[in-house]
Each structure stands twice: as structure tokens, then as C-alpha cells.
Design an enzyme around this catalytic site. Structure first.
Site, short mmCIF file in Angstrom:
data_model
loop_
_atom_site.label_atom_id
_atom_site.label_comp_id
_atom_site.label_asym_id
_atom_site.label_seq_id
_atom_site.Cartn_x
_atom_site.Cartn_y
_atom_site.Cartn_z
N ASP A 22 0.82 -1.21 0.00
CA ASP A 22 0.00 0.00 0.00
C ASP A 22 0.86 1.27 0.00
OD1 ASP A 22 -2.12 1.73 0.16
OD2 ASP A 22 -3.04 0.82 1.91
N HIS A 215 -7.07 4.55 7.15
CA HIS A 215 -6.30 5.67 6.60
C HIS A 215 -6.55 6.90 7.46
CE1 HIS A 215 -4.90 4.20 2.50
NE2 HIS A 215 -5.44 3.14 3.10
N CYS A 246 -4.87 5.43 -1.74
CA CYS A 246 -5.50 4.72 -2.85
C CYS A 246 -5.41 5.54 -4.14
CB CYS A 246 -6.97 4.44 -2.52
SG CYS A 246 -7.87 3.70 -3.88
#
Length: 318
Positions: A22, A215, A246
Site C-alpha cells: 500500500d 487511513h 489509494c
């Protein structure tokens, strides 16, 4: 260390480090494979027990992770840590398993808008496409975990109804999935909402293990983690130096920083099995290599245990 017994929370948690997937995927400048492997090894040495090491997406979609096979193959000697990889389709699953991955994580959005942006199909269509991945994994003896992105709020549709999450979870259960990551992909969740939604889902799906992927886009990730703890959740994702975000969610900043989450849990008397000092050092190194962090309080202020020298006048009084 403070021990607040009146707060009913678990005494031990497991943190999965997701920066190699990520965190790195959000970086446009190429991180050499050797550098990735070096960071992965340093992270493994902190005592972290689980790591999302890469994603087997098409190299054109996320060029940063085009070295997924090599990263996995060259990490096989890390036997004290559970390595997993994100896979979007059967081809990705086969590549991951061939490289040596023993656990796959599926991709799925809670809303059609985010799913169309992320996977070019509605949420239901995207979930249908997961069945062949699970079949391949089952045949090869590989574990599969589900996920629901934008579970607590979608940047296109707003709050996600619990009924929507329930229908996705019902489908996951039919597919044989018994653990699902709930992702606050754009940091839209709040602690009251997290506590309420988890309470409802745990009641309906007592057989399901939930993990939190938070997040910190709006500074609420830690408060949301505490709300999840109060519902008995013990599995959390985080990213060293707060890296990540993202690519298909407007304004999405990094994950909660691993070092911040570990520090907070330790201050609350919760065991993580992670050496905080080592993790802060790794975070400093990663920030130097990448050139920035995604918002880390430990890199800014240091841990609470790092006391400062008393002023001279105070020393005389003391």
C-alpha cells in the site's frame, strides 16, 4: 506505562505491515527491488508478525510493483513472518502462488462508484469474479482473506449502509471466506460509526474475523482503532512512516503510521510483539529513502518515554 483497566479492550493485537504494498504503490518514483527487499527485511526484524508484501496487479496498472515475483521469491527465507499479497484476478493469484505466497488478499469495493473507478465493474460483478480466485487458491492449499474498501464511507456516494456490507459479507461466507478486512480507504470513518457498524456486523457474522485497515486522511485513524478495539478487534493494518493512499480515491492520504499505532497501543498497555524503538528507526530510514513521510507523529515528536532534560532552575528546586 499507564494501564487503564476500566477500558475494556484486548490485551494483545496483531499488526500487519502494509507499506511494501500500500505504501510503495503510491510512490511514482521507482524504488529499486534491492531497496524494497532491504526495507522488508528491516521491517521483519522489528517483530512484526504479518506483512502485505506486494500486489500482483498488471505491471501497467501499478508499475511500482512490477517486481512482485522477485520480491516474494527473495523473501521466502523470512519464515517467522506471515507474508500475504493482494491479487485482483486469477492470473495475479497464480503468479502470487507460483512465487511462494501462502495467503492471498482479495480486492473489493463496498460501492459501485468506487468499484467502477477501481475495478471497472460494479461491486456485485467484481465479487462474482472472485470465485475463480478462491477456487485456484483452494486447489493449491493457499489461504484467502477478503476485503471491503470504502467500508465506512465512499468519496462518491458518502456513508455506506450496513445492509450493503452485510450482503457482501453473506456472499463472502458462501465463498468460504472467514476473515475480512474493513478498509476506511479515504479516512471518512468516525469512532462512533466504527463502534456501531462493528457491533452490528459482529452480531450478524459471529463466525467472521474482522481486521481494520485505517487511513488517516482526516486525522481520525487512531480514534477509529480504539473504537474497533472496544468491539474486540485485534487485527490492524498499518504502514511504516504513514505511507500509502489509494490511487483511485480522490484526496486519499496514507495509512495510519505503524510506529504511531504501536506507540499508542503500548501506551495503553496492549501487547504488539513489536520493538517500537526499532520500528521508529526503520521509519526514519524509510522516510530518508522515499524522501517524505505520510504523516508520522513518532517522526515528529518521538515517543512519550523520550523525556527532555529539566530546565536548570527546575533542577535546583528538585
Amino acid at each position: 506505562m499507564a494501564n487503564h483497566n476500566q477500558l475494556l479492550i484486548p490485551k494483545k493485537v496483531e499488526i500487519c505491515e502494509v507499506a511494501p504494498r500500500d505504501g510503495f504503490q503510491a510512490e511514482t518514483e521507482w524504488i529499486p527491488t534491492e531497496t524494497k527487499l532491504n526495507i522488508i527485511r528491516k521491517l521483519a526484524s522489528t517483530g512484526v508478525k504479518s506483512m502485505e508484501i506486494t500486489s500482483f496487479v498488471h505491471p501497467k496498472a501499478i508499475p511500482q510493483l512490477k517486481d512482485a515475483e522477485e520480491v516474494v521469491r527473495r523473501s521466502q527465507d523470512l519464515t517467522d513472518i506471515k507474508l500475504r499479497a493482494l491479487v485482483p484476478n486469477v492470473k495475479g493469484a497464480e503468479r502470487a502462488i507460483d512465487a511462494g505466497i501462502k495467503k492471498l488478499k482479495l480486492m473489493l469495493s463496498a460501492t459501485d462508484s468506487h468499484s467502477l473507478s477501481n475495478a471497472n465493474s460494479t461491486s456485485e460483478e467484481a465479487q462474482n469474479k472472485l470465485e475463480p480466485i478462491i477456487e485456484v487458491a483452494t486447489k493449491r492449499g493457499v489461504k484467502v482473506g477478503g476485503s471491503i474498501s470504502v467500508a465506512f464511507g465512499c468519496p462518491y456516494e458518502g456513508e455506506v449502509p450496513v445492509s450493503r456490507l452485510a450482503s457482501i459479507l453473506n456472499r463472502y461466507i458462501k465463498m468460504g471466506i472467514d476473515e475480512v478486512s474493513l478498509a476506511d480507504t479515504t479516512g471518512m470513518a468516525n469512532p462512533v460509526q466504527v463502534h456501531s457498524i462493528l457491533g452490528q456486523l459482529k452480531e450478524q457474522f459471529s463466525m467472521m474475523t474482522f481486521s481494520m485497515h485505517l487511513h488517516n486522511t482526516r486525522g481520525m485513524a487512531l480514534a477509529n482503532a480504539v473504537a474497533a478495539l472496544q468491539q474486540g478487534v485485534i487485527h490492524f493494518d498499518s504502514s511504516i512512516a504513514g505511507l500509502g493512499g489509494c490511487p483511485y480515491a480522490p484526496g486519499a492520504s496514507g495509512n495510519i503510521a505503524s510506529e504511531d499505532l504501536v506507540h499508542s497501543f503500548h501506551e495503553m498497555g496492549i501487547e504488539t510483539g513489536i520493538d517500537l524503538g526499532q520500528m521508529i528507526e526503520v521509519a526514519k530510514g524509510v522516510k530518508q529513502i522515499i524522501g517524505h513521510d505520510g504523516g508520522s507523529y513518532m517522526l515528529q515528536a518521538g515517543p512519550c518515554s523520550e523525556l527532555h532534560v529539566k530546565p536548570a532552575s527546575q533542577e535546583k528546586l528538585g
